[in-house]
Enzyme design. Sequence first.
Site, PDB file in Angstrom:
ATOM      1  CG  ASN A   9      -1.794   1.224   1.307  1.00 42.80           C
ATOM      2  OD1 ASN A   9      -1.867   1.984   0.337  1.00 42.80           O
ATOM      3  ND2 ASN A   9      -2.462   1.427   2.434  1.00 42.80           N
ATOM      4  CE  LYS A  11      -0.369   3.432   4.689  1.00 39.14           C
ATOM      5  NZ  LYS A  11      -0.687   3.625   6.085  1.00 39.14           N
ATOM      6  CG  HIS A  95      -6.546   2.065   4.381  1.00 39.50           C
ATOM      7  ND1 HIS A  95      -6.148   3.030   5.286  1.00 39.50           N
ATOM      8  CD2 HIS A  95      -5.556   1.148   4.336  1.00 39.50           C
ATOM      9  CE1 HIS A  95      -4.947   2.692   5.752  1.00 39.50           C
ATOM     10  NE2 HIS A  95      -4.569   1.561   5.189  1.00 39.50           N
ATOM     11  CD  GLU A  97      -3.496   5.678   6.469  1.00 38.88           C
ATOM     12  OE1 GLU A  97      -3.367   5.758   5.236  1.00 38.88           O
ATOM     13  OE2 GLU A  97      -2.597   5.265   7.219  1.00 38.88           O
ATOM     14  CD  GLU A 163      -4.376  -2.406   6.855  1.00 35.90           C
ATOM     15  OE1 GLU A 163      -3.198  -2.644   6.601  1.00 35.90           O
ATOM     16  OE2 GLU A 163      -4.934  -1.346   6.551  1.00 35.90           O
ATOM     17  N   GLY A 169       1.186   2.165  11.051  1.00 32.64           N
ATOM     18  CA  GLY A 169       2.116   3.291  10.918  1.00 32.64           C
ATOM     19  C   GLY A 169       3.118   3.407  12.052  1.00 32.64           C
ATOM     20  CB  SER A 211       3.611  -1.806  12.562  1.00 34.46           C
ATOM     21  OG  SER A 211       3.119  -0.488  12.719  1.00 34.46           O
TER      22      SER A 211
END
Length: 259
Positions: A9, A11, A95, A97, A163, A169, A211
Site C-alpha cells: 500500500n 499510500k 481503509h 485512513e 488492520e 504506521g 506495522s
Amino acid sequence: MQKRLVIANWKMYVSTPKEAAQWMSQLGAKGTAAFPGVDVWVAAPYTLIPGLAALKSPMVKVGAQAVSANTGAHTGEVSAAMAKSVGATFTIVGHSERRAQGESDAAVYANLQAALAQKLIPVLCVGESERDPNGAHFEYIENQLTSALRGFNKASKLVIAYEPVWAIGKSAGDAMKPADLQEMHIFIRKTLTAILGRAVADTVSIIYGGSVEAENAASLLEEGGVSGFLVGHASATPNTFIDILSLCKKTLRVKKSKK
Ligand code: PEP
C-alpha cells in the site's frame, strides 16, 4: 501449494512515475522466479496506475487504494470504472485512513459493490481502533464484515485485510502479537463462514496489516496463520519490501518441509 499474498500500500510514499519505475525495476531485477508461491500486488496512487499497468509486469498486479461508488458531479473522486479503465485490477476498500476521514459503513458497502460491478477484486479492510479488555473488538469486526458483505456475490473474489488501527504506521515492536493475530484470524474466518458459507469463505484470503516489517513478518505468518500482508510504510523502499517477500517465501518452504 499454499499461497501467500503481499500487497504494497504505497499510500503517498511512492509518488512520482520515476520513483514507481525505479521501485518496479528493483523488484523486477530479482526475476519472476524469485518468490514462488507469493503473489505481489501494488496499491498505487491513481496517477501512477497507468504507467505501472503499461509495464505489464509478470510479477505484479496493479490496483487502486480506493474507489468511489459515485459518478458525475463529485469533484476529486475516482470511480471503480475510472480506475479500471487505466489498468487497476483490484482496489482497497474501507481503509482506516479513509474511514477516519468520514467514510461510513454505508459508503464502504457501496464502494465494495461498485468495485465488484467492475470486476475489481476488493481488498476489504477491517480493524478496531482499540482492543477492549472484554473483547468488544470482536463484535466490532463482525459488524464491519457483516455490513460490508451483505448480499455479496459469491462468485466474486475477495480479500480481507485485517488492520487494527492502533497498530498502523508504527514499527514492528508495536504491531499485533502473533498469538492475538491467530485468535482474530480464526474469528474472522468463522465470521466469513457464517456470512458467505464455508465453500466461499474458504476461498477468501485473510491478510494482516499494521506495522509489518522484516522483523515481525515470519512470526505473524507462522503463528498468526494469515495468508500474507498489506504493507504500508515498509513497502515504500523496495529493498525492505523485498525482504518481506523473501520471508514469505521462506516460511512457505518451512511449512512444506515439515510435511
Ligand atoms: C496500512 O495503512 O495499510 C498499513 C499497513 O500501514 P503500515 O504498514 O505503515 O502500518
